[in-house]
Design an enzyme around this catalytic site. Structure first.
Site, PDB file in Angstrom:
ATOM      1  CB  SER A  35      -0.938   0.007   1.216  1.00 24.21           C
ATOM      2  OG  SER A  35      -0.210  -0.157   2.419  1.00 24.21           O
ATOM      3  CG  HIS A 240      -0.998   3.800   4.512  1.00 20.62           C
ATOM      4  ND1 HIS A 240      -1.700   3.224   5.551  1.00 20.62           N
ATOM      5  CD2 HIS A 240      -0.584   2.768   3.725  1.00 20.62           C
ATOM      6  CE1 HIS A 240      -1.722   1.908   5.391  1.00 20.62           C
ATOM      7  NE2 HIS A 240      -1.053   1.612   4.300  1.00 20.62           N
TER       8      HIS A 240
END
Length: 260
Positions: A35, A240
Site C-alpha cells: 500500500s 500511510h
C-alpha cells in the site's frame, strides 16, 4: 476500535484476486509492492489494489511519459503476493523496477492496531514480535523475491524503497499512542529498513533508497505531517504517506536512486 480492524482486514483481503492491468504488463518501468507503493492515503484511489495517481510510481511515470509503465503494487501485499501475482509485468525489456514491501510481512497492520487500541505494554510486545520476524523470516523471503525479480527482468535496475519514521522525532505530548510507543515504532522502522537495505546491498543490481531523511520533521505530530495520523474515522489510511509524502518523500528518493 472495530473500524481499525475492518480497515486492516479490507486492505489485506482485497489483494487476493488482484492482477496488474493487462495493458500494463509489459513496460519499461514496473512498480511492485504494498500500500505504500500503491498510494493508499495519498488521495483518490481505484480498484481492489487502491492504486492512486498520487503514488510515487504513478508520479514517476507521469514525469517519464514516453516510457511504458506497469503499476502492479497492491494494498495488502506481502512478499509472497508480489512473487505470485505481481511479477507478470516484468520482462527482459524492463529497464526499471521499484519495490516497497515488507511491512505486511512483519504484521504492520496488527502492530498499529495494537498500539492504538490496547495501550503501551501490548504495543511494545507487538513491536518486539515484529522485530523477531524481521531478524528471522524476512531476510530469506527478501532474498527469494529479489532473485525472482532479477530472473524475470535481468536487465532492470531494481530500486528497493524503505519505510519512513511514523512519528516526528519530537514525540507527541498527547494522543492515542504513548511517547514510549512512538519511539518504539520509529525504532522498528529503522530495524525494518536496515534489514531491507542489507538484502538489497547483498543482491547485485539492486539499490536501497532510504526515504527517512526526506521524511525527517514530517511524521505524525509535526507541524507539516506527511503521514496520515491514527484515526477511527479514517482507519484504512492511518500511518500511510499523504500525497505530500509520496511526492516529496518517496518520489525524490526514487529519482536519486536511479542516478546512483
Amino acid at each position: 476500535m472495530s473500524l481499525l480492524l475492518a480497515g486492516a482486514a479490507t486492505s489485506a483481503s482485497a489483494y487476493a484476486d488482484s492482477k496488474p492491468p493487462v495493458e500494463t504488463r509489459q513496460g519499461g518501468y514496473v512498480a511492485l509492492g504494498d500500500s505504500f507503493a500503491s498510494g493508499v492515503g495519498a488521495g483518490a484511489s481505484s480498484g481492489n489494489c487502491r492504486r492512486a495517481a498520487n503514488a510515487y510510481p504513478a508520479l514517476w511515470a507521469a514525469a517519464h511519459h514516453g516510457e511504458p509503465f506497469g503499476f502492479a503494487a497492491c494494498s495488502g501485499a506481502k512478499i509472497h503476493d508480489v512473487v505470485t501475482s505481481q511479477l507478470s509485468g516484468l520482462s527482459p525489456r524492463t529497464a526499471l523496477v521499484s519495490l516497497t514491501v515488507g511491512g505486511n510481512d512483519i504484521g504492520f497492520a496488527d502492530v498499529m492496531k495494537t498500539c492504538v487500541a490496547r495501550g503501551e505494554k501490548a504495543c511494545l510486545e507487538s513491536v518486539a514480535r515484529a522485530d523477531r520476524t524481521m531478524d528471522h523470516a524476512l531476510p530469506s523471503a527478501y532474498d527469494g523475491l529479489l532473485q525472482r525479480v532479477t530472473k524475470a527482468a535481468p536487465h532492470a535496475r531494481v530500486i528497493v524503497l524503505g519505510y519512513p519514521h511514523l512519528y516526528a522525532d519530537r514525540a507527541c505530548a498527547a494522543g492515542m499512542v504513548t511517547r514510549r510507543s512512538q519511539s518504539a515504532l520509529n525504532a522498528a522502522a529503522d530495524h525494518l529498513d536496515r534489514v531491507i537495505a542489507g538484502r538489497a546491498r547483498a543482491h547485485k543490481g539492486a539499490v536501497f533508497a532510504d526515504v527517512r531523511p526526506a521524511f525527517a520533521g514530517h511524521g505524525v505530530c509535526s507541524a507539516d505531517s506527511w503521514i496520515n495520523p491514527p484515526s477511527l474515522l479514517t482507519a484504512d489510511v492511518s500511518y500511510h504517506p499523504t500525497a505530500q509524502g509520496q511526492r516529496r518523500g518517496y518520489l525524490p528518493a526514487l529519482g536519486t536512486a536511479t542516478r546512483s
